[in-house]
Motif scaffolding. Structure first.
Motif, short mmCIF file in Angstrom:
data_model
loop_
_atom_site.label_atom_id
_atom_site.label_comp_id
_atom_site.label_asym_id
_atom_site.label_seq_id
_atom_site.Cartn_x
_atom_site.Cartn_y
_atom_site.Cartn_z
N GLU A 38 0.82 -1.21 0.00
CA GLU A 38 0.00 0.00 0.00
C GLU A 38 0.86 1.26 0.00
OE1 GLU A 38 -3.17 2.52 -0.11
OE2 GLU A 38 -3.18 0.34 -0.45
N ARG A 39 2.00 1.22 0.65
CA ARG A 39 2.84 2.43 0.71
C ARG A 39 3.37 2.82 -0.69
NH1 ARG A 39 6.05 -1.64 2.87
NH2 ARG A 39 8.04 -1.94 1.83
N HIS A 40 3.26 1.91 -1.66
CA HIS A 40 3.67 2.19 -3.04
C HIS A 40 2.45 2.20 -3.97
CE1 HIS A 40 7.81 1.78 -1.85
NE2 HIS A 40 7.62 0.54 -1.44
N ARG A 41 1.35 2.71 -3.47
CA ARG A 41 0.10 2.73 -4.22
C ARG A 41 0.23 3.42 -5.59
NH1 ARG A 41 -5.39 3.75 -1.59
NH2 ARG A 41 -6.35 2.26 -2.97
N ARG A 44 1.76 1.02 -7.97
CA ARG A 44 0.79 -0.04 -8.26
C ARG A 44 -0.25 0.44 -9.27
NH1 ARG A 44 -1.51 -1.53 -2.99
NH2 ARG A 44 -2.97 0.16 -3.39
N ASP A 45 -0.82 1.60 -9.03
CA ASP A 45 -1.84 2.14 -9.94
C ASP A 45 -1.25 2.48 -11.31
OD1 ASP A 45 -3.65 1.86 -7.87
OD2 ASP A 45 -3.64 3.98 -7.33
N ARG A 48 -0.79 -0.81 -13.24
CA ARG A 48 -2.09 -1.28 -13.75
C ARG A 48 -2.48 -0.53 -15.03
NH1 ARG A 48 -4.58 -1.17 -8.13
NH2 ARG A 48 -4.32 -3.33 -7.46
N LYS A 61 -7.43 -7.77 -9.92
CA LYS A 61 -6.84 -6.46 -9.62
C LYS A 61 -5.35 -6.39 -9.94
CE LYS A 61 -9.00 -3.08 -7.45
NZ LYS A 61 -9.35 -1.87 -8.12
N SER A 62 -4.62 -7.46 -9.68
CA SER A 62 -3.18 -7.44 -9.90
C SER A 62 -2.70 -8.59 -10.77
CB SER A 62 -2.45 -7.48 -8.55
OG SER A 62 -2.79 -8.65 -7.84
#
Length: 107
Positions: A38-41, A44-45, A48, A61-62
């Protein structure tokens, strides 16, 4: 090239990157999956979005899939995002319930 020139060239390559389609499908599915904290959201986004932009199909999702080899493209994108420790690439012949994927990719 200067540092700015290298950055600009990498930026252009990144944005122009697409998966090359093969004339005939070899029967292999190329699966990319990741687990980014989560700290690298933002990373990640961004991954995607880029994976969808280059032609991968999102099945979870991933988890993304392509019938075309895309290892080099994925590794380049992952490298630029400094996310190599979070991303996996798998090639498989067997992918259950792939009818929707075959339809999406017209194979």
């Amino acid at each position: 090239l200067t540092k700015q020139g290298v950055d600009r060239a990498l930026f252009q390559i990144y944005h122009d990157r697409k998966i090359q389609h093969q004339k005939k499908w070899d029967g292999l599915w190329h699966v990319v999956f990741f687990d980014i904290p989560e700290r690298h959201r933002i990373v990640r986004d961004s991954l995607r979005k880029k994976f969808r932009d280059i032609g991968l199909y999102q099945i979870q999702k991933s988890v993304f899939v392509s019938p075309y080899s895309c290892y080099k493209e994925i590794m380049f994108i992952v490298y630029l995002h400094s996310a190599s420790s979070y991303v996996r690439y798998l090639t498989t012949k067997n992918l259950l319930q792939d009818e929707d994927l075959r339809k999406h990719f017209s194979i």
